[in-house]
Design an enzyme around this catalytic site. Sequence first.
Site, short mmCIF file in Angstrom:
data_model
loop_
_atom_site.label_atom_id
_atom_site.label_comp_id
_atom_site.label_asym_id
_atom_site.label_seq_id
_atom_site.Cartn_x
_atom_site.Cartn_y
_atom_site.Cartn_z
N PHE A 1 55.07 35.85 36.20
CA PHE A 1 54.28 35.06 37.17
C PHE A 1 54.99 33.79 37.61
CE2 PHE A 1 52.52 31.12 35.41
CZ PHE A 1 52.83 31.22 34.07
N LYS A 2 55.99 33.36 36.86
CA LYS A 2 56.70 32.14 37.22
C LYS A 2 57.30 32.21 38.62
CE LYS A 2 56.49 30.20 32.95
NZ LYS A 2 55.99 31.20 32.02
N ASP A 3 57.60 33.43 39.08
CA ASP A 3 58.19 33.59 40.42
C ASP A 3 57.28 33.04 41.52
OD1 ASP A 3 60.53 34.88 39.55
OD2 ASP A 3 59.57 36.85 39.59
N THR B 1 60.65 31.09 32.76
CA THR B 1 60.93 30.05 33.75
C THR B 1 62.42 30.02 34.11
OG1 THR B 1 59.09 28.65 33.11
CG2 THR B 1 60.95 27.54 34.13
N LEU C 1 58.04 29.41 41.55
CA LEU C 1 59.45 29.03 41.60
C LEU C 1 60.20 29.58 42.81
CD1 LEU C 1 60.11 29.00 37.79
CD2 LEU C 1 60.27 27.06 39.36
#
Length: 467
Positions: free
Chosen positions: A111-113, A144, A116
């Site tokens: 989910f960091k995408d 991350t 980011l």
Amino acid sequence: MNFVSTRGNVTKIGFIDTVLMGLANDGGLLVPEKIPQISADKLEAMSELTYQELAFEIFSYYVDGEIPDNELKALIEKSYATFRHPEVTPVKKVKDNMFVLELFHGPTFAFKDIALQFLGNLYSYVSKKTGETIHILGATSGDTGASAIEGVRGKEGIRICILHPHGKVSKVQELQMTTVDDKSVLNLAIKGTFDDGQRIIKELFADMNVKNKYHLRAINSINFVRILAQTVYYFYAYFQVKKELELQSVNFSVPTGNFGDIFAGYLAKKMGLPVGNLIVATNENNILEGFIRDGVYEPGEFRSTYSPSMDIQVASNFERYLYYLLGEDSKAVSDLMEKFQSEGKIVVSEEQLRQVKVDFAAHGVEGEECLQTISKYYDETSYLLDPHTACGVAAYERCNDSSEVCVTLATAHPAKFNESVERCNIQQTFPEQISQLFNKPQYLEVVEADKDEVVRHLETLFRFTAN
Ligand SMILES: *Cc1c(COP(=O)(O)O)cnc(C)c1O
């Protein structure tokens, strides 16, 4: 819109300065001076928007004209064009009262995408506007790092250094970070835990000499833009579920480490989204569960688990929540954080604890329970959960009332954590983008968990790549 520090000692700043400052210069975290309120009518109007349109609406409240609308739209389009699913974050019904919000369709399968990809493009936008080289320093528990590198690689005017805990990330996480052959990317594998990495970068960001000398920029969820980008999918999920079911509100179960993702849900609720219970799902590193039960926040012994991205003891974003719990009293937050520094724990009053229990439910999931949840859902529904999502689902089972509807955030694709999935005797096929990583050479340096050693490497990276 203006932003202020949870500790009260930063002059109000706008959106772009907030992104660039990352950690507040007084050691606190930046929060909006006033949380925008979205009316029920406006929510209704938003419910038919695509993910990108919705992101634009929500970001606009905070960006507040600092980026022209057409440029903000272009940044959003570009950021989500890299996702493999047209809906960006699709919602899947897994049980009658439980939906999974799939947040892993971005380039690095976690989910960091979502935040980011956007932050990478935003830094690049700022660098082009100002001519400033952006020097990024970040710590990762595994996801991350890969996601931030993927978000900035190949972009002009950006260098990035990521600290990850040596040997404590999954194989795929390590490969995603370290197989990038790019002189502007430096991976430092520190001999320590994520908490050590996070402490080092917080020390460097709080040291104005270092921060200013290197123009250090943050990609961790201390950066408010991470939180902002993550509020969008709470709205999106609510709208999708509401299309299928008549309901007043939706609960969310959130696999939690640094308290960033769940704080985004808390913010969405404060903006007016009808969120019921926010369920904090942790693994055996369960200080947040202890806090929500007893009102005592006290980091304990680090544990390595099947869900390594949540192997965190000191949750950075917790301070943002404290700020609201203490009635936006920055003096009180400062005092409490100082006490935390000296005594190693935070204790809230009875009355505050009652509020905590209104805001959150929590369940710390043990290793066996995590694996059993993966097996059970695979057998019963053919849905393969990654170990982090499995913690979320186990917490839903424990904390969600059967009359209520819950959305569990699927924070990663199971292929990223095959070590844990294999323990359930489940064979999975890797997506092509992941299987191809195994043949590539790796670039990383193993270093002591020491601030000065990290600074020495930064010197080399930034000087080497400056020309
Ligand atoms: C980062 C991460 C989490 C924890 O999110 P926080 O915002 O740190 O609470 C959970 N699951 C996965 C897969 C992650 O990468």
